[in-house]
Design an enzyme around this catalytic site. Structure first.
Site, mmCIF file in Angstrom:
data_model
loop_
_atom_site.group_PDB
_atom_site.id
_atom_site.type_symbol
_atom_site.label_atom_id
_atom_site.label_comp_id
_atom_site.label_asym_id
_atom_site.label_seq_id
_atom_site.Cartn_x
_atom_site.Cartn_y
_atom_site.Cartn_z
ATOM 1 N N ASN A 93 1.001 -6.437 -1.915
ATOM 2 C CA ASN A 93 0.303 -5.160 -1.739
ATOM 3 C C ASN A 93 1.357 -4.057 -1.691
ATOM 4 O O ASN A 93 2.042 -3.892 -0.686
ATOM 5 C CB ASN A 93 -0.507 -5.197 -0.434
ATOM 6 C CG ASN A 93 -1.155 -3.859 -0.126
ATOM 7 O OD1 ASN A 93 -1.247 -2.984 -0.999
ATOM 8 N ND2 ASN A 93 -1.598 -3.672 1.106
ATOM 9 N N TRP A 94 1.480 -3.344 -2.801
ATOM 10 C CA TRP A 94 2.536 -2.328 -2.883
ATOM 11 C C TRP A 94 2.184 -1.060 -2.088
ATOM 12 O O TRP A 94 3.022 -0.167 -1.950
ATOM 13 C CB TRP A 94 2.788 -1.947 -4.345
ATOM 14 C CG TRP A 94 3.450 -3.020 -5.148
ATOM 15 C CD1 TRP A 94 3.783 -4.294 -4.726
ATOM 16 C CD2 TRP A 94 3.882 -2.935 -6.513
ATOM 17 N NE1 TRP A 94 4.382 -4.981 -5.749
ATOM 18 C CE2 TRP A 94 4.456 -4.181 -6.863
ATOM 19 C CE3 TRP A 94 3.834 -1.931 -7.486
ATOM 20 C CZ2 TRP A 94 4.974 -4.430 -8.129
ATOM 21 C CZ3 TRP A 94 4.346 -2.184 -8.753
ATOM 22 C CH2 TRP A 94 4.919 -3.424 -9.064
ATOM 23 N N LYS A 95 0.970 -0.961 -1.624
ATOM 24 C CA LYS A 95 0.516 0.232 -0.888
ATOM 25 C C LYS A 95 0.833 1.500 -1.718
ATOM 26 O O LYS A 95 0.660 1.473 -2.920
ATOM 27 C CB LYS A 95 1.154 0.276 0.497
ATOM 28 C CG LYS A 95 1.029 -1.059 1.241
ATOM 29 C CD LYS A 95 1.417 -0.954 2.666
ATOM 30 C CE LYS A 95 1.476 -2.347 3.266
ATOM 31 N NZ LYS A 95 1.477 -2.345 4.705
ATOM 32 N N GLY A 137 3.107 -7.105 2.190
ATOM 33 C CA GLY A 137 3.372 -5.677 1.973
ATOM 34 C C GLY A 137 4.843 -5.447 1.669
ATOM 35 O O GLY A 137 5.302 -5.595 0.542
ATOM 36 N N GLU A 189 -5.152 -0.445 6.939
ATOM 37 C CA GLU A 189 -4.693 0.944 6.807
ATOM 38 C C GLU A 189 -5.824 1.846 6.338
ATOM 39 O O GLU A 189 -5.824 3.043 6.588
ATOM 40 C CB GLU A 189 -3.474 1.000 5.865
ATOM 41 C CG GLU A 189 -2.229 0.499 6.574
ATOM 42 C CD GLU A 189 -1.144 -0.028 5.663
ATOM 43 O OE1 GLU A 189 -1.198 0.203 4.450
ATOM 44 O OE2 GLU A 189 -0.234 -0.703 6.196
ATOM 45 N N GLY A 199 3.734 -4.634 8.888
ATOM 46 C CA GLY A 199 4.847 -3.691 8.736
ATOM 47 C C GLY A 199 5.697 -3.536 9.982
ATOM 48 O O GLY A 199 6.518 -2.624 10.072
ATOM 49 N N GLU A 218 -5.173 -10.556 8.737
ATOM 50 C CA GLU A 218 -4.028 -9.663 8.905
ATOM 51 C C GLU A 218 -4.092 -8.987 10.276
ATOM 52 O O GLU A 218 -4.728 -7.928 10.415
ATOM 53 C CB GLU A 218 -4.048 -8.572 7.829
ATOM 54 C CG GLU A 218 -3.885 -9.084 6.422
ATOM 55 C CD GLU A 218 -3.149 -8.082 5.562
ATOM 56 O OE1 GLU A 218 -2.076 -8.421 5.063
ATOM 57 O OE2 GLU A 218 -3.620 -6.939 5.423
ATOM 58 N N HIS A 259 -8.663 -3.182 3.899
ATOM 59 C CA HIS A 259 -7.313 -3.251 4.478
ATOM 60 C C HIS A 259 -7.266 -2.416 5.766
ATOM 61 O O HIS A 259 -7.893 -1.355 5.845
ATOM 62 C CB HIS A 259 -6.279 -2.742 3.465
ATOM 63 C CG HIS A 259 -4.877 -3.034 3.898
ATOM 64 N ND1 HIS A 259 -4.199 -2.238 4.790
ATOM 65 C CD2 HIS A 259 -4.047 -4.071 3.604
ATOM 66 C CE1 HIS A 259 -2.995 -2.759 5.001
ATOM 67 N NE2 HIS A 259 -2.885 -3.872 4.295
ATOM 68 N N SER A 295 3.986 -9.046 8.053
ATOM 69 C CA SER A 295 5.435 -9.281 8.151
ATOM 70 C C SER A 295 5.876 -10.640 7.618
ATOM 71 O O SER A 295 6.773 -11.273 8.178
ATOM 72 C CB SER A 295 5.915 -9.093 9.594
ATOM 73 O OG SER A 295 5.701 -7.752 9.997
HETATM 74 C C1 PEP Z 1 -0.090 -5.572 4.283
HETATM 75 O O1 PEP Z 1 0.037 -4.374 4.105
HETATM 76 O O2 PEP Z 1 -1.137 -6.129 3.915
HETATM 77 C C2 PEP Z 1 1.005 -6.306 4.926
HETATM 78 C C3 PEP Z 1 0.797 -7.538 5.286
HETATM 79 O O3 PEP Z 1 2.186 -5.632 5.106
HETATM 80 P P1 PEP Z 1 3.590 -6.260 5.620
HETATM 81 O O4 PEP Z 1 3.833 -7.519 4.851
HETATM 82 O O5 PEP Z 1 4.602 -5.200 5.334
HETATM 83 O O6 PEP Z 1 3.431 -6.544 7.091
#
Ligand code: PEP
Length: 260
Positions: free
Chosen positions: A11-13, A236, A101, A175, A169, A99, A215
């Protein structure tokens, strides 16, 4: 026994900043993957404006294209929204829904249900994100996940379960570097499967992939697969570094090869 080939989704956001940088990252992932046949399904979810350019770079579909969101209406006066037919027209085969976010910016369970309902009328894979904001000692986080899941599942017909992916998640792990323990992930996977069984019956639930996000890095990926028993990852930060992302894909490939 394992049911599924692992699914690894990047997931490049809202990254990277330009289409040129997105192409560079995509090509770096492709190069790092090499020619070896991998028993892993791989997808990346770039920002909307980069999708069609990246489609051209993936003629073999070795790396599938995912979108980070979708709007439930097909066309019309909905400023700023992107529809499923638009996404399909640029090669998208999977969509992330709900998601954290986006939930944090006000997306409700009802809106997520509407998006899911639209998505599961098509043949596109739906990656539904669920997860608690924080953990408490009395286990209330289970009811948070259950409510999110039950609301979204109302939009999924029993005939489409092979294209359903649940991404657990925990928000506190996204993050932050604070990854959930493999034991906690395994317990939550069992809990999610129980709800899926409740909803679709045992045979139905077994068709659904449950993946983990929060993470994930190459240093914790093996334990999360082996002990957490998840069917893959939503990644992410680490998906923006081609070598790290591909290392995790290779770990999933080795895990798939060696486990029964
Ligand atoms: C995500 O945004 O779905 C995510 C898991 O981010 P990260 O791997 O940076 O925690």
């Amino acid at each position: 026994m394992k049911q599924h080939v692992p699914l690894i989704v990047g997931n490049w956001k809202m990254n990277p900043a330009t289409v040129g940088a997105a192409k560079k990252l995509f090509l770096a992932i492709r190069k790092a993957l090499g020619r070896k046949r991998l028993n892993v399904h791989i997808a990346v979810a770039p920002p909307f404006p980069f999708l069609s350019e990246l489609e051209r770079l993936s003629p073999s579909q070795r790396i599938s294209l995912a979108a980070q969101d979708v709007f439930f209406e097909a066309i019309g006066a909905h400023t700023g929204e992107v529809s499923l037919p638009m996404l399909k027209s640029v090669g998208v085969t999977a969509v992330i829904v709900g998601h954290s976010e986006r939930r944090a910016r006000g997306e409700s369970d009802h809106e997520i249900y509407e998006d899911v309902s639209t998505l599961f009328k098509s043949n596109v894979t739906g990656i539904i994100c669920v997860g608690e904001n924080e953990r408490d000692d009395s286990g209330n986080f289970y009811s948070v996940v259950e409510a999110q899941l039950r609301s979204a599942l109302r939009g999924v017909p029993k005939t489409k379960l092979k294209q359903l992916v649940i991404a657990y998640e925990p928000v506190w792990a996204i993050g932050t570097g604070a990854v959930a323990t493999p034991e906690d992930v395994h317990e939550m996977k069992l809990f999610i499967q129980k709800i899926l069984t409740d909803h679709f019956g045992r045979a139905g639930a077994e068709k659904v992939r449950v993946i983990y996000g929060g993470s994930v890095k190459k240093k914790n990926a093996a334990a999360l697969l082996e002990e957490g028993q998840v069917d893959g990852f939503l990644i992410g930060g680490a998906s923006l570094k081609a070598k790290e992302f591909v290392s995790i894909i290779n770990i999933a490939h080795e895990y798939e090869k060696t486990s029964v």
